[in-house]
Design an enzyme around this catalytic site. Sequence first.
Site, PDB file in Angstrom:
ATOM      1  N   HIS A 306       0.851  -1.191   0.000  1.00  0.00           N
ATOM      2  CA  HIS A 306       0.000   0.000   0.000  1.00  0.00           C
ATOM      3  C   HIS A 306       0.884   1.239   0.000  1.00  0.00           C
ATOM      4  O   HIS A 306       1.951   1.242   0.616  1.00  0.00           O
ATOM      5  CB  HIS A 306      -0.903   0.018   1.244  1.00  0.00           C
ATOM      6  CG  HIS A 306      -2.079   0.926   1.115  1.00  0.00           C
ATOM      7  ND1 HIS A 306      -1.992   2.269   1.354  1.00  0.00           N
ATOM      8  CD2 HIS A 306      -3.346   0.700   0.722  1.00  0.00           C
ATOM      9  CE1 HIS A 306      -3.181   2.824   1.141  1.00  0.00           C
ATOM     10  NE2 HIS A 306      -4.019   1.895   0.757  1.00  0.00           N
ATOM     11  N   ASP A 364      -7.991  -5.463   0.046  1.00  0.00           N
ATOM     12  CA  ASP A 364      -8.425  -6.296  -1.085  1.00  0.00           C
ATOM     13  C   ASP A 364      -8.046  -7.756  -0.928  1.00  0.00           C
ATOM     14  O   ASP A 364      -8.471  -8.593  -1.725  1.00  0.00           O
ATOM     15  CB  ASP A 364      -7.803  -5.744  -2.376  1.00  0.00           C
ATOM     16  CG  ASP A 364      -8.318  -4.343  -2.654  1.00  0.00           C
ATOM     17  OD1 ASP A 364      -7.510  -3.407  -2.721  1.00  0.00           O
ATOM     18  OD2 ASP A 364      -9.562  -4.197  -2.740  1.00  0.00           O
TER      19      ASP A 364
HETATM   20  C1  SDX Z   1      -6.295   0.157  -2.814  1.00  0.00           C
HETATM   21  O1  SDX Z   1      -4.541   4.689  -2.053  1.00  0.00           O
HETATM   22  C2  SDX Z   1      -5.452   4.054  -1.397  1.00  0.00           C
HETATM   23  O2  SDX Z   1      -5.810   4.440  -0.293  1.00  0.00           O
HETATM   24  C3  SDX Z   1      -6.022   2.847  -2.121  1.00  0.00           C
HETATM   25  C4  SDX Z   1      -7.027   2.021  -1.322  1.00  0.00           C
HETATM   26  C5  SDX Z   1      -8.284   2.811  -1.042  1.00  0.00           C
HETATM   27  O3  SDX Z   1      -9.006   2.433  -0.100  1.00  0.00           O
HETATM   28  O4  SDX Z   1      -8.591   3.749  -1.850  1.00  0.00           O
HETATM   29  O5  SDX Z   1      -6.464   1.584  -0.105  1.00  0.00           O
HETATM   30  C6  SDX Z   1      -7.455   0.798  -2.145  1.00  0.00           C
HETATM   31  O6  SDX Z   1      -6.015   0.492  -3.928  1.00  0.00           O
HETATM   32  C7  SDX Z   1      -5.439  -0.830  -2.053  1.00  0.00           C
HETATM   33  C8  SDX Z   1      -4.200  -1.307  -2.875  1.00  0.00           C
HETATM   34  C9  SDX Z   1      -4.694  -2.363  -3.837  1.00  0.00           C
HETATM   35  N1  SDX Z   1      -3.616  -2.722  -4.836  1.00  0.00           N
HETATM   36  C10 SDX Z   1      -3.000  -3.904  -4.751  1.00  0.00           C
HETATM   37  O7  SDX Z   1      -3.170  -4.726  -3.857  1.00  0.00           O
HETATM   38  C11 SDX Z   1      -2.086  -4.182  -5.937  1.00  0.00           C
HETATM   39  C12 SDX Z   1      -0.762  -4.760  -5.418  1.00  0.00           C
HETATM   40  N2  SDX Z   1      -0.039  -3.716  -4.713  1.00  0.00           N
HETATM   41  C13 SDX Z   1       0.971  -2.950  -5.439  1.00  0.00           C
HETATM   42  O8  SDX Z   1       0.635  -2.720  -6.783  1.00  0.00           O
HETATM   43  C14 SDX Z   1       1.445  -1.728  -4.658  1.00  0.00           C
HETATM   44  O9  SDX Z   1       1.719  -2.155  -3.388  1.00  0.00           O
HETATM   45  C15 SDX Z   1       0.575  -0.490  -4.581  1.00  0.00           C
HETATM   46  C16 SDX Z   1       0.167  -0.001  -5.931  1.00  0.00           C
HETATM   47  C17 SDX Z   1      -0.649  -0.772  -3.770  1.00  0.00           C
HETATM   48  C18 SDX Z   1       1.399   0.601  -3.899  1.00  0.00           C
HETATM   49  O10 SDX Z   1       2.441   0.874  -4.730  1.00  0.00           O
HETATM   50  P1  SDX Z   1       3.504   2.057  -4.401  1.00  0.00           P
HETATM   51  O11 SDX Z   1       3.178   2.773  -3.158  1.00  0.00           O
HETATM   52  O12 SDX Z   1       3.684   2.852  -5.637  1.00  0.00           O
HETATM   53  O13 SDX Z   1       4.771   1.252  -4.023  1.00  0.00           O
HETATM   54  P2  SDX Z   1       5.800   0.677  -5.043  1.00  0.00           P
HETATM   55  O14 SDX Z   1       5.060   0.046  -6.201  1.00  0.00           O
HETATM   56  O15 SDX Z   1       6.803   1.717  -5.324  1.00  0.00           O
HETATM   57  O16 SDX Z   1       6.405  -0.507  -4.180  1.00  0.00           O
HETATM   58  C19 SDX Z   1       7.482  -0.278  -3.314  1.00  0.00           C
HETATM   59  C20 SDX Z   1       8.330  -1.532  -3.477  1.00  0.00           C
HETATM   60  C21 SDX Z   1       8.704  -1.813  -4.928  1.00  0.00           C
HETATM   61  O17 SDX Z   1       9.949  -2.497  -4.902  1.00  0.00           O
HETATM   62  P3  SDX Z   1      11.306  -1.632  -5.235  1.00  0.00           P
HETATM   63  O18 SDX Z   1      11.084  -0.997  -6.603  1.00  0.00           O
HETATM   64  O19 SDX Z   1      11.412  -0.621  -4.122  1.00  0.00           O
HETATM   65  O20 SDX Z   1      12.399  -2.680  -5.226  1.00  0.00           O
HETATM   66  O21 SDX Z   1       7.583  -2.688  -3.035  1.00  0.00           O
HETATM   67  C22 SDX Z   1       7.386  -3.582  -4.124  1.00  0.00           C
HETATM   68  C23 SDX Z   1       7.657  -2.802  -5.402  1.00  0.00           C
HETATM   69  O22 SDX Z   1       8.191  -3.677  -6.407  1.00  0.00           O
HETATM   70  N3  SDX Z   1       5.992  -3.998  -4.060  1.00  0.00           N
HETATM   71  C24 SDX Z   1       5.555  -5.246  -4.224  1.00  0.00           C
HETATM   72  C25 SDX Z   1       4.160  -5.194  -4.028  1.00  0.00           C
HETATM   73  N4  SDX Z   1       3.793  -3.941  -3.773  1.00  0.00           N
HETATM   74  C26 SDX Z   1       4.924  -3.198  -3.802  1.00  0.00           C
HETATM   75  N5  SDX Z   1       6.193  -6.400  -4.518  1.00  0.00           N
HETATM   76  C27 SDX Z   1       5.425  -7.513  -4.622  1.00  0.00           C
HETATM   77  N6  SDX Z   1       4.070  -7.541  -4.435  1.00  0.00           N
HETATM   78  C28 SDX Z   1       3.418  -6.390  -4.134  1.00  0.00           C
HETATM   79  N7  SDX Z   1       2.094  -6.422  -3.952  1.00  0.00           N
END
Ligand code: SDX
Length: 430
Positions: A306, A364
């Site tokens: 998140h 989720d």
């Molecule tokens: C919702 O914003 C809100 O409040 C949203 C929400 C709401 O109520 O409105 O809470 C609802 O959207 C919840 C989130 C649902 N999405 C997912 O579950 C999809 C999977 N999650 C990822 O796509 C990700 O965690 C996000 C999009 C939720 C957050 O992404 P960020 O903040 O942009 O973080 P990032 O992608 O930069 O990740 C940081 C690191 C990265 O690694 P590095 O580049 O630093 O090496 O963590 C890794 C990412 O690769 N990472 C993950 C991961 N999520 C982040 N690696 C594996 N699996 C994951 N799920």
Amino acid sequence: MNENKATLNLGGTAHEFPVNKGSIGPDVVDISALYAKTGAFTYDPGFTSTASCESQITYIDGDEGVLLYRGYPIEQVAEQGDFLETCYLLLYGELPTDQQKRDFVGRVTNHTMVHEQMTRFFTGFRRDAHPMAVLTGSVGAMSAFYHDSTDISDPYQRLVASIRMIAKMPTLAAMAYKYSVGQPFIYPRNALDYSSNFLHMCFAVPCEEYEVNPVLSRAMDRIFILHADHEQNASTSTVRLAGSSGANPFACIAAGIACLWGPAHGGANEAALKMLEEIGSVDRIPEFIARAKDKDDPFRLMGFGHRVYKNYDPRARVMQKTCHEVLQEVGIKDDPLLDVAMELERIALRDEYFVEKKLYPNIDFYSGITLKAMGFPTSMFTVLFAVARTVGWIAQWKEMIEDPRQKIGRPRQLYTGAPRRDYISVGKRK
Ligand code: SDX
């Protein structure tokens, strides 16, 4: 940075900017005069360090895993309140008195029907259209039916539009579902509470009486509460930006629905269930954990991580509890998907990759299993998220419109394209 001022040294000149404090949470550096003072912009793609507005509606402490609706902890609101009371709280800032709640519930109940011509609008869609496409289209089309509540400068019209959105979203969502399964639309029943009415519109058929299961209706209501608002997430920011131009509320909510559909946002519940089905069994979990950690593999653990929560999403805990209640009520003793989900969570929370990056289950992760057990197809999961989030979008839109400092949102950019050059006629191009 002294208590109320931040100093930025740019090009050998020190510039001071005010530091504003909230009631809780991080301070903000007000850089609105930065460009006028320095000729430079800030640069923050994805807005990881940017406060886009001042708000009093919802507060998240990502490190502590705290979510407050108008100051009340989400766990207490979800356990002790109901969804329409939560709508009142988010819209007006206080929990309603008994009379205020009765008036509000009465207003919403009397707006649950949609214009009868909208039923013909639905028949323009393919039966196999994704329900989110149908919802985006039908909510946008509401501006073509409810002209008497599109003047955003009129507080009464803003109130009517808000009530109409909250009241009619379940009806439109149920119609999208019925259309996708080829069943007739079921009209709202004013004698039923909000969530019971929604389940009735989704699962009743004209041929027989349909008794709503009170345990499932309570679970639905709690799921709506958990998804109601969440600060300036992507879809809420979309609604605010659309609303800042003066667009009518129905068009703004349609824009929010479109943004919510993405798998990185509200589409994650649908994607998380598909991921659990793809994993299929506990012994395949290590393979998917490895993929999630592999930089060259675009696979992410859906329902994990998140932007704000760097601790367990407090909504996920309530969601997990609701999941067990629903599975027990519908008689699913051991759902293989739940076994996979719980083992995946157990492994991930011990894996140093997830620990170091502070990746925890978000709302989720368990919602898909719960909604599937309640009888919803996967394609309806984000639609249910949109039904709940409508009140958050409306409350944030209302707060923005009523802010006397409100102006159209218009970000700038860092330009790295071609500098000025003269036109070349086609005969001279290489
Ligand atoms: C919702 O914003 C809100 O409040 C949203 C929400 C709401 O109520 O409105 O809470 C609802 O959207 C919840 C989130 C649902 N999405 C997912 O579950 C999809 C999977 N999650 C990822 O796509 C990700 O965690 C996000 C999009 C939720 C957050 O992404 P960020 O903040 O942009 O973080 P990032 O992608 O930069 O990740 C940081 C690191 C990265 O690694 P590095 O580049 O630093 O090496 O963590 C890794 C990412 O690769 N990472 C993950 C991961 N999520 C982040 N690696 C594996 N699996 C994951 N799920």
